[in-house]
Design a protein around this motif. Structure first.
Motif, PDB file in Angstrom:
ATOM      1  N   LEU A  33       0.768  -1.181   0.132  1.00  0.00           N
ATOM      2  CA  LEU A  33      -0.074   0.000  -0.058  1.00  0.00           C
ATOM      3  C   LEU A  33       0.816   1.120  -0.001  1.00  0.00           C
ATOM      4  O   LEU A  33       1.479   1.627   1.091  1.00  0.00           O
ATOM      5  CB  LEU A  33      -0.975  -0.066   1.081  1.00  0.00           C
ATOM      6  N   ASN A  41      -4.732  10.537   2.657  1.00  0.00           N
ATOM      7  CA  ASN A  41      -5.357   9.381   2.296  1.00  0.00           C
ATOM      8  C   ASN A  41      -6.351   9.555   1.043  1.00  0.00           C
ATOM      9  O   ASN A  41      -7.356   9.943   1.357  1.00  0.00           O
ATOM     10  CB  ASN A  41      -6.160   8.854   3.636  1.00  0.00           C
ATOM     11  N   TYR A  91      -7.369   7.371  -0.636  1.00  0.00           N
ATOM     12  CA  TYR A  91      -8.352   6.160  -0.784  1.00  0.00           C
ATOM     13  C   TYR A  91      -9.723   6.246  -0.565  1.00  0.00           C
ATOM     14  O   TYR A  91     -10.207   7.232   0.175  1.00  0.00           O
ATOM     15  CB  TYR A  91      -7.560   4.736  -0.136  1.00  0.00           C
ATOM     16  N   SER A  92     -10.435   4.997  -0.978  1.00  0.00           N
ATOM     17  CA  SER A  92     -11.885   5.166  -0.305  1.00  0.00           C
ATOM     18  C   SER A  92     -12.162   4.594   0.708  1.00  0.00           C
ATOM     19  O   SER A  92     -13.379   4.275   1.041  1.00  0.00           O
ATOM     20  CB  SER A  92     -12.930   4.610  -1.598  1.00  0.00           C
ATOM     21  N   ALA A 101     -11.293   8.348   4.642  1.00  0.00           N
ATOM     22  CA  ALA A 101     -11.025   8.503   3.096  1.00  0.00           C
ATOM     23  C   ALA A 101     -11.380   9.800   2.381  1.00  0.00           C
ATOM     24  O   ALA A 101     -11.822  10.763   3.283  1.00  0.00           O
ATOM     25  CB  ALA A 101     -12.407   7.543   2.654  1.00  0.00           C
ATOM     26  N   LYS A 102     -10.369  10.156   1.537  1.00  0.00           N
ATOM     27  CA  LYS A 102     -10.063  11.392   0.750  1.00  0.00           C
ATOM     28  C   LYS A 102      -9.960  12.444   1.911  1.00  0.00           C
ATOM     29  O   LYS A 102     -10.419  13.772   1.762  1.00  0.00           O
ATOM     30  CB  LYS A 102     -11.588  11.672   0.134  1.00  0.00           C
ATOM     31  N   GLY A 107      -7.795  -1.336   3.947  1.00  0.00           N
ATOM     32  CA  GLY A 107      -8.541  -2.080   2.921  1.00  0.00           C
ATOM     33  C   GLY A 107      -8.082  -3.502   2.663  1.00  0.00           C
ATOM     34  O   GLY A 107      -7.752  -3.840   1.702  1.00  0.00           O
TER      35      GLY A 107
END
Length: 237
Positions: free
Chosen positions: A40, A67, A69-70, A96-97, A127
């Protein structure tokens, strides 16, 4: 610690055996100065922390963890010398975001530690994956910016005859005030009055059909002509 969210609102710290105020010791392992072996990618900036012993505001630095990622990322900060540094909320999570600022403070700014390089490692998971990134920290002597502080730089800028270029300071010029409608109307009426006075006969004219009470003197005509000239300049602006 300052938290900045781009989409999902404020990020909330979670967990943390250190109580959000310290870093865990780490020895060996990982790569030096890059991304550790993980699947990651970790977005942590800057890549190096520089502290300056003679500048108090440089005893504290900020690391920003992004970050993109979702999913939520859980993080934990590790250090090779945990007794020399204090990290606000060394453990937590980033939604997230979003992004989070990790404030790193040097606790022992002394000449004995100048030139010392320590290593931080930020481990993240989310994740179903893990990742990590390393950041070097170094304490340097003097002040930031080549050993000259802000006050010294300010004195150089103010010193007459210095080599540093300065912008030209133009004098302030008052802008023209736009008259109101009532003022325009008054100027127009005054101009018409002056023009009418200039068309009246002088006191010396005896053959005029204009009543004697409306005859004017030369000085009155000169005053009206001067006033009409000023009003003409106002109208032409």
């Amino acid at each position: 610690m300052r938290r900045k969210d781009s989409h999902d609102g404020p990020a909330r710290g979670q967990g943390g055996g250190t109580g959000g105020s310290g870093v865990t010791a780490v020895t060996g392992g990982g790569e030096t100065g890059g991304v550790t072996a993980a699947t990651l990618p970790v977005f942590l900036f800057p890549s190096e922390l520089l502290f300056f012993s003679e500048q108090r505001r440089c005893h504290r630095r900020v690391l920003t963890l992004y970050n993109p990622y979702s999913f939520t990322l859980d993080y934990k900060m590790l250090c090779t010398s945990p007794s020399l540094y204090r990290v606000l909320e060394a453990e937590g999570s980033v939604r997230a975001k979003s992004c989070v600022d990790l404030v790193v403070r040097h606790l022992n700014v002394s000449p004995a530690n100048c030139g010392r390089r320590d290593r931080f490692r930020l481990e993240v998971r989310g994740g179903g994956q893990r990742g990590g990134r390393e950041v070097w920290a170094e304490l340097r002597g003097g002040e930031e910016g080549g050993g000259e502080g802000e006050e010294e730089e300010e004195r150089k800028r103010r010193k007459p005859g210095g080599h540093q270029q300065r912008g030209l300071q133009l004098p302030l010029v008052p802008t023209a005030v736009r008259p109101s409608v009532s003022q325009w109307l008054l100027c127009v009426l005054l101009a018409l009055l002056c023009a009418a006075v200039l068309m009246l006969p002088l006191h010396t004219d005896s053959g005029s059909m204009v009543p004697r009470c409306l005859h004017v003197s030369t000085n009155q005509k000169l005053a009206c002509a001067y006033t009409l000239g000023l009003l003409t300049m106002v109208f032409l602006r």
